[in-house]
Design a protein around this motif. Structure first.
Motif, PDB file in Angstrom:
ATOM      1  N   LEU A 128       0.812  -1.210   0.000  1.00  0.00           N
ATOM      2  CA  LEU A 128       0.000   0.000   0.000  1.00  0.00           C
ATOM      3  C   LEU A 128       0.850   1.267   0.000  1.00  0.00           C
ATOM      4  O   LEU A 128       0.548   2.231  -0.715  1.00  0.00           O
ATOM      5  CB  LEU A 128      -0.949  -0.002   1.202  1.00  0.00           C
ATOM      6  N   LYS A 129       1.910   1.288   0.766  1.00  0.00           N
ATOM      7  CA  LYS A 129       2.750   2.483   0.834  1.00  0.00           C
ATOM      8  C   LYS A 129       3.325   2.831  -0.529  1.00  0.00           C
ATOM      9  O   LYS A 129       3.319   3.999  -0.953  1.00  0.00           O
ATOM     10  CB  LYS A 129       3.878   2.281   1.849  1.00  0.00           C
ATOM     11  N   SER A 130       3.787   1.815  -1.253  1.00  0.00           N
ATOM     12  CA  SER A 130       4.367   2.068  -2.578  1.00  0.00           C
ATOM     13  C   SER A 130       3.307   2.568  -3.549  1.00  0.00           C
ATOM     14  O   SER A 130       3.575   3.460  -4.370  1.00  0.00           O
ATOM     15  CB  SER A 130       5.010   0.790  -3.122  1.00  0.00           C
ATOM     16  N   LEU A 131       2.113   2.006  -3.458  1.00  0.00           N
ATOM     17  CA  LEU A 131       1.033   2.450  -4.338  1.00  0.00           C
ATOM     18  C   LEU A 131       0.646   3.899  -4.057  1.00  0.00           C
ATOM     19  O   LEU A 131       0.394   4.681  -4.970  1.00  0.00           O
ATOM     20  CB  LEU A 131      -0.180   1.539  -4.177  1.00  0.00           C
ATOM     21  N   MET A 132       0.604   4.254  -2.772  1.00  0.00           N
ATOM     22  CA  MET A 132       0.197   5.606  -2.395  1.00  0.00           C
ATOM     23  C   MET A 132       1.289   6.634  -2.709  1.00  0.00           C
ATOM     24  O   MET A 132       0.990   7.797  -2.996  1.00  0.00           O
ATOM     25  CB  MET A 132      -0.145   5.654  -0.908  1.00  0.00           C
ATOM     26  N   MET A 133       2.556   6.231  -2.645  1.00  0.00           N
ATOM     27  CA  MET A 133       3.666   7.168  -2.822  1.00  0.00           C
ATOM     28  C   MET A 133       4.214   7.204  -4.247  1.00  0.00           C
ATOM     29  O   MET A 133       5.091   8.014  -4.553  1.00  0.00           O
ATOM     30  CB  MET A 133       4.806   6.805  -1.858  1.00  0.00           C
ATOM     31  N   SER A 134       3.709   6.376  -5.135  1.00  0.00           N
ATOM     32  CA  SER A 134       4.254   6.285  -6.489  1.00  0.00           C
ATOM     33  C   SER A 134       4.089   7.598  -7.257  1.00  0.00           C
ATOM     34  O   SER A 134       3.080   8.290  -7.136  1.00  0.00           O
ATOM     35  CB  SER A 134       3.566   5.161  -7.261  1.00  0.00           C
ATOM     36  N   ASP A 135       5.106   7.913  -8.071  1.00  0.00           N
ATOM     37  CA  ASP A 135       5.055   9.079  -8.946  1.00  0.00           C
ATOM     38  C   ASP A 135       4.683   8.706 -10.377  1.00  0.00           C
ATOM     39  O   ASP A 135       4.704   9.564 -11.270  1.00  0.00           O
ATOM     40  CB  ASP A 135       6.414   9.793  -8.953  1.00  0.00           C
ATOM     41  N   ALA A 136       4.337   7.452 -10.612  1.00  0.00           N
ATOM     42  CA  ALA A 136       3.985   7.012 -11.967  1.00  0.00           C
ATOM     43  C   ALA A 136       2.725   7.723 -12.448  1.00  0.00           C
ATOM     44  O   ALA A 136       1.889   8.137 -11.648  1.00  0.00           O
ATOM     45  CB  ALA A 136       3.785   5.501 -11.992  1.00  0.00           C
ATOM     46  N   ASN A 137       2.602   7.855 -13.752  1.00  0.00           N
ATOM     47  CA  ASN A 137       1.397   8.474 -14.311  1.00  0.00           C
ATOM     48  C   ASN A 137       0.156   7.644 -14.005  1.00  0.00           C
ATOM     49  O   ASN A 137      -0.901   8.187 -13.653  1.00  0.00           O
ATOM     50  CB  ASN A 137       1.530   8.630 -15.826  1.00  0.00           C
ATOM     51  N   ILE A 138       0.290   6.331 -14.161  1.00  0.00           N
ATOM     52  CA  ILE A 138      -0.849   5.433 -13.947  1.00  0.00           C
ATOM     53  C   ILE A 138      -0.489   4.396 -12.889  1.00  0.00           C
ATOM     54  O   ILE A 138       0.426   3.589 -13.079  1.00  0.00           O
ATOM     55  CB  ILE A 138      -1.255   4.717 -15.246  1.00  0.00           C
ATOM     56  N   VAL A 139      -1.179   4.448 -11.770  1.00  0.00           N
ATOM     57  CA  VAL A 139      -1.060   3.416 -10.746  1.00  0.00           C
ATOM     58  C   VAL A 139      -2.233   2.461 -10.924  1.00  0.00           C
ATOM     59  O   VAL A 139      -3.383   2.894 -11.065  1.00  0.00           O
ATOM     60  CB  VAL A 139      -1.068   4.021  -9.328  1.00  0.00           C
ATOM     61  N   VAL A 140      -1.946   1.176 -10.950  1.00  0.00           N
ATOM     62  CA  VAL A 140      -2.968   0.156 -11.169  1.00  0.00           C
ATOM     63  C   VAL A 140      -3.250  -0.558  -9.862  1.00  0.00           C
ATOM     64  O   VAL A 140      -2.326  -1.028  -9.187  1.00  0.00           O
ATOM     65  CB  VAL A 140      -2.521  -0.859 -12.242  1.00  0.00           C
ATOM     66  N   SER A 141      -4.524  -0.641  -9.497  1.00  0.00           N
ATOM     67  CA  SER A 141      -4.918  -1.300  -8.249  1.00  0.00           C
ATOM     68  C   SER A 141      -5.759  -2.528  -8.562  1.00  0.00           C
ATOM     69  O   SER A 141      -6.859  -2.422  -9.094  1.00  0.00           O
ATOM     70  CB  SER A 141      -5.720  -0.342  -7.365  1.00  0.00           C
ATOM     71  N   ASP A 142      -5.247  -3.709  -8.233  1.00  0.00           N
ATOM     72  CA  ASP A 142      -6.005  -4.951  -8.408  1.00  0.00           C
ATOM     73  C   ASP A 142      -5.885  -5.845  -7.174  1.00  0.00           C
ATOM     74  O   ASP A 142      -6.112  -7.048  -7.239  1.00  0.00           O
ATOM     75  CB  ASP A 142      -5.563  -5.704  -9.658  1.00  0.00           C
ATOM     76  N   ILE A 143      -5.514  -5.237  -6.042  1.00  0.00           N
ATOM     77  CA  ILE A 143      -5.417  -5.929  -4.758  1.00  0.00           C
ATOM     78  C   ILE A 143      -6.222  -5.132  -3.733  1.00  0.00           C
ATOM     79  O   ILE A 143      -6.176  -3.905  -3.713  1.00  0.00           O
ATOM     80  CB  ILE A 143      -3.950  -6.050  -4.295  1.00  0.00           C
ATOM     81  N   TYR A 144      -6.924  -5.824  -2.868  1.00  0.00           N
ATOM     82  CA  TYR A 144      -7.784  -5.156  -1.889  1.00  0.00           C
ATOM     83  C   TYR A 144      -6.999  -4.685  -0.677  1.00  0.00           C
ATOM     84  O   TYR A 144      -6.196  -5.432  -0.101  1.00  0.00           O
ATOM     85  CB  TYR A 144      -8.885  -6.105  -1.422  1.00  0.00           C
ATOM     86  N   TYR A 145      -7.244  -3.423  -0.307  1.00  0.00           N
ATOM     87  CA  TYR A 145      -6.745  -2.882   0.952  1.00  0.00           C
ATOM     88  C   TYR A 145      -7.931  -2.295   1.714  1.00  0.00           C
ATOM     89  O   TYR A 145      -8.719  -1.539   1.142  1.00  0.00           O
ATOM     90  CB  TYR A 145      -5.685  -1.808   0.708  1.00  0.00           C
ATOM     91  N   PRO A 146      -8.079  -2.623   2.993  1.00  0.00           N
ATOM     92  CA  PRO A 146      -9.226  -2.120   3.762  1.00  0.00           C
ATOM     93  C   PRO A 146      -9.237  -0.606   3.829  1.00  0.00           C
ATOM     94  O   PRO A 146      -8.193   0.052   3.777  1.00  0.00           O
ATOM     95  CB  PRO A 146      -9.018  -2.739   5.156  1.00  0.00           C
ATOM     96  N   LEU A 147     -10.423  -0.061   3.962  1.00  0.00           N
ATOM     97  CA  LEU A 147     -10.570   1.381   4.067  1.00  0.00           C
ATOM     98  C   LEU A 147      -9.769   1.934   5.241  1.00  0.00           C
ATOM     99  O   LEU A 147      -9.171   3.012   5.145  1.00  0.00           O
ATOM    100  CB  LEU A 147     -12.047   1.749   4.224  1.00  0.00           C
ATOM    101  N   SER A 148      -9.761   1.210   6.345  1.00  0.00           N
ATOM    102  CA  SER A 148      -9.044   1.682   7.532  1.00  0.00           C
ATOM    103  C   SER A 148      -7.554   1.861   7.247  1.00  0.00           C
ATOM    104  O   SER A 148      -6.909   2.766   7.792  1.00  0.00           O
ATOM    105  CB  SER A 148      -9.243   0.707   8.695  1.00  0.00           C
ATOM    106  N   SER A 149      -6.971   1.009   6.380  1.00  0.00           N
ATOM    107  CA  SER A 149      -5.556   1.143   6.036  1.00  0.00           C
ATOM    108  C   SER A 149      -5.315   2.385   5.188  1.00  0.00           C
ATOM    109  O   SER A 149      -4.334   3.108   5.376  1.00  0.00           O
ATOM    110  CB  SER A 149      -5.082  -0.104   5.269  1.00  0.00           C
ATOM    111  N   ILE A 150      -6.220   2.647   4.262  1.00  0.00           N
ATOM    112  CA  ILE A 150      -6.072   3.809   3.390  1.00  0.00           C
ATOM    113  C   ILE A 150      -6.284   5.101   4.178  1.00  0.00           C
ATOM    114  O   ILE A 150      -5.645   6.122   3.910  1.00  0.00           O
ATOM    115  CB  ILE A 150      -7.050   3.701   2.210  1.00  0.00           C
ATOM    116  N   LEU A 151      -7.164   5.058   5.180  1.00  0.00           N
ATOM    117  CA  LEU A 151      -7.408   6.247   6.003  1.00  0.00           C
ATOM    118  C   LEU A 151      -6.173   6.686   6.785  1.00  0.00           C
ATOM    119  O   LEU A 151      -6.112   7.816   7.262  1.00  0.00           O
ATOM    120  CB  LEU A 151      -8.568   5.990   6.963  1.00  0.00           C
TER     121      LEU A 151
END
Length: 319
Positions: free
Chosen positions: A103-126
């Motif tokens: 999750l940290k890498s997905l949230m901090m990425s500078d890529a133009n397109i981040v692809v999400s196909d794995i579930y992370y709970p809302l509480s983790s994203i909050l």
């Protein structure tokens, strides 16, 4: 939002409400990372029939005014690095290895397109929220309520089915209060290997609502003919029990792509889409009830919770 920053939200290949939960969580991630969310349920989805089909839009209005084809251009960067403009419509069969998908890498990425196909709970994203964002200081339930209200809009084909049931069933429309009940066919809670029959816990709670709040009707959602028969025997007195005529067949697990002999060998197609529209209809009807009892391990029951501002006394999820 900044240009050329997108979060492409793919399907998990699960049931309709489990995949919608994933979409809602990732929309929050998109907001927190200043990205435009784009939902694409491709061949990894239970409901997609071809690579050109965005199965999300079979049931719901688009989340944004962009499609996957609008945002994928040569020269743009992707994260995780397994993705590129040539394979973005395909499924990554190695995604459950979680390589490059923390999750940290997905949230901090500078890529133009981040692809999400794995579930992370809302509480983790909050954990990544901040004072300037509307979700700051809110509970997960409050955040879910905002997300579902803002972003989840059923297609006209779904809303017509909801209105049709209400208009043709005066007991549901006029005779209140109504208790919604979602009772799954799996009586033993497989998710946590409980030793007791969870469905037996419904009976005292149903009686509580009938006795205390003078409930006039029970609106039942179940995928079990056996449970429907039991409820008819227990509660179908003077037309008290209400239910739709949808089949509510238990959903078969999806066959992973790499185990298929040919691309479309899976439990999907017109009948599954039709049945799923019925499931969505039943879920929204349950949210229109005055009270609700559901299964806390079920994505359908949790969706009913998230579709409405329920008084604490009016809803009970059993675990």
């Amino acid at each position: 939002m900044l240009t050329n920053r997108y979060l492409l939200i793919k399907s998990l290949g699960k049931s309709i409400w489990a995949d919608v939960d994933h979409v809602m969580c990732q929309i929050l991630a998109a907001e927190l990372t200043n990205r435009t969310p784009v939902v694409y349920w491709g061949m990894e989805s239970l409901y997609s029939e071809s690579i050109s089909t965005n199965a999300f839009e079979l049931f719901f209005e688009p989340i944004s005014n962009l499609t996957v084809h609008d945002i994928v251009h040569p020269g743009l960067t992707f994260y995780p690095p397994v993705w590129n403009s040539k394979n973005i419509l395909a499924e990554d069969t190695d995604r459950f290895k979680i390589e490059g998908r923390d999750l940290k890498s997905l949230m901090m990425s500078d890529a133009n397109i981040v692809v999400s196909d794995i579930y992370y709970p809302l509480s983790s994203i909050l954990a990544y929220t901040h004072r300037g964002h509307w979700s700051y200081g809110k509970t997960p339930y409050q955040v879910y309520r905002c997300l579902y209200d803002r972003y989840l809009k059923p297609k006209p084909v779904v809303t017509r089915e909801i209105k049709k049931y209400i208009n043709t069933n005066p007991n549901f429309r006029d005779e209140k209060p109504i208790l919604g009940v979602h009772c799954r066919s799996n009586a033993i809670v497989n998710e946590v290997a409980q030793l007791y029959d969870l469905n037996e816990l419904y009976k005292p709670h149903i009686w509580h609502y009938i006795e205390r709040y003078n409930v006039r009707h029970i609106f039942l959602i179940t995928d079990s003919k056996k449970i429907l028969k039991q409820y008819r025997k227990l509660y179908d007195i003077n037309g008290m029990l209400l239910y739709t005529d949808s089949k509510k067949r238990p959903l078969k697990p999806r066959i992973p792509t790499y185990l298929q002999e040919y691309p479309n060998k899976r439990h999907k197609g017109v009948e599954l889409i039709k049945d799923t529209i019925e499931v969505i209809k039943d879920t929204y009807l349950a949210a229109q009830c005055d009270f609700f009892i559901g299964n806390g391990y079920s994505s359908l029951s949790n969706t009913v919770l998230r579709l409405k501002d329920w008084p604490e006394t009016n809803i009970k999820l059993l675990y």
